[in-house]
Design a protein around this motif. Sequence first.
Motif, short mmCIF file in Angstrom:
data_model
loop_
_atom_site.label_atom_id
_atom_site.label_comp_id
_atom_site.label_asym_id
_atom_site.label_seq_id
_atom_site.Cartn_x
_atom_site.Cartn_y
_atom_site.Cartn_z
N VAL A 62 0.92 -1.25 -0.02
CA VAL A 62 0.03 0.05 0.19
C VAL A 62 0.84 1.28 0.13
O VAL A 62 0.42 2.22 -0.65
N VAL A 63 2.02 1.33 0.50
CA VAL A 63 3.04 2.53 0.69
C VAL A 63 3.50 2.51 -0.79
O VAL A 63 3.50 3.84 -1.32
N THR A 64 3.87 1.63 -1.50
CA THR A 64 4.20 1.57 -2.79
C THR A 64 3.13 2.32 -3.69
O THR A 64 3.57 3.10 -4.50
N GLY A 89 -2.11 -6.11 10.55
CA GLY A 89 -2.89 -5.70 9.21
C GLY A 89 -3.60 -4.57 9.39
O GLY A 89 -4.32 -4.08 8.26
N ARG A 90 -3.69 -3.82 10.54
CA ARG A 90 -4.54 -2.66 10.67
C ARG A 90 -4.12 -1.55 9.83
O ARG A 90 -4.89 -0.89 9.02
N PHE A 91 -2.95 -0.93 10.00
CA PHE A 91 -2.24 -0.08 9.10
C PHE A 91 -2.73 -0.06 7.69
O PHE A 91 -3.12 0.88 6.86
N PRO A 92 -2.20 -1.29 7.09
CA PRO A 92 -2.40 -1.34 5.74
C PRO A 92 -3.90 -1.31 4.97
O PRO A 92 -4.24 -0.79 4.06
N SER A 93 -4.79 -1.81 5.87
CA SER A 93 -6.12 -2.08 5.61
C SER A 93 -6.74 -0.59 5.75
O SER A 93 -7.59 -0.26 4.66
#
Length: 486
Positions: free
Chosen positions: A86-88, A229-233
């Motif tokens: 998600v950062v990319t 998994g919280r941050f990317p979701s």
Amino acid sequence: MRRRAGGLVRIDGTPAEDERRAAGNTSTQAGNTGSRTGATEPRTGDPGARTGDEPPPQRTLLTVAVREYPDGDEDFTAGIDEQLSVVTDWWCDPEADEPFHRVVQPELHERYDVERFLHEARVRETGGQALVLFVTGHGKLGASGTHFLQLPKTELRRQLATAIRTSEIVAAALDSRAEHVLVIVNTCYAEAIAGELSELHKEIRQSRREQGSLDVIATCAQDQLVQVGRFPSVMRQVLRRLRTNAQITTPWLSVGDLMTEFESELRGDTERRRHRLRRIIDGGGQTVLTPCLPNPGYRPRRQLVGPARRQVATPAEDIDIWLDRASGRPQEADPGWYFSGRERLNRELAVFLTRPEGVLLLTGTAGSGKSAVLGRAVTLSDPLFRENADYADAVRSASPRTVPPENSVSVAVLARHRSAADVLRDLLLGLGVAPRPWGPRTIPSTSGAPSWTPTWRSPARRSPWSSTASTRRTSPSGSSATCWPR
């Protein structure tokens, strides 16, 4: 030869003398054999490696992500991979106007791997407009309150020797040569880094702290374990919202925008308290836009004219409206250009723009169309617009006496609510002249007469003009004509 965690390393990344002797007087880094002097040869595939002809990137994304821990937790590794994904997607979107250059990160198993990566990627020397650093992995608080990033080969009771202080990684980015820096720390107890960074932040020279923006965000409270998994979701939801219906039209976001959008995707007060983003270092306030946060939903405006005329030229959207049936066109073949009752004014403006010098003052009540008249003249004078096949019929259909000569407007700038210095600066830049910020300076000219280097000073008060725009025409002889609406 893989170094033991905590091994002695010289500042240039070569092994210390005793390790060199033990290694048979050879130097090896990450499986690559170097020379007997310990010098590191550049090699294809190095993190951040660039060819000599390639210009340095203006925007850089750097990740320090630790994935493969001895516990073999596949869910954790998958969560780290999703974070990187998600950062990319956000910072390196290939469809973005100016995507970030991502520095390829090797696998990080021990402390030396991190130190070597920071050195070889030249993080402390990274320049350009923006640097974004994303740090993720297991975090641990030491007995002194120091925050450590854990590595697969970290020994639990030897944190100082075998783990790495998270603040060291963050400080390398903050004190780099990049103008703007954003660091996101996504580990357990991430907020606990605040105390250390508060002191280290004082070591950064004042001019750097004040001129750029240095921001640090933590995703987890100082007494909480992070949910991998919280941050990317949540970030994926924010990314989707910004791309579709967030209605933020600026090319960049502020840190406050990111925090607000992130929190709006959390459900309920409890979830917001636990998983909201936390500001560790505030480098620019809540509302200041930063190039470290590109807006994924930004769509550049379609440009029909050259840069020197864009401030005043008629927007592409407005021209399309004029050429649409809603403007009174009876059929598609009708080229448009409906300026009812303005032909005399447009004709006078076109004639004025053929003169070698002078000032034209365009007056009228608010909303009477002063800016529209100037915008039409500026647009029609632009060679790029005239060459655009989509608008060729519209140009040809306009009364020839109302169309200014091509390139009759050299520069057009907005002046309303702007200082004289701002207007002068844009005029000079539009003419291709780089203004100097320190005041006038006499320089010799080819004729022997003195001339003035274009300069400006920032005045203490606003410009006395109540204008919305100004256009400037420069003739081949060097004389000029300026028109101001009032």
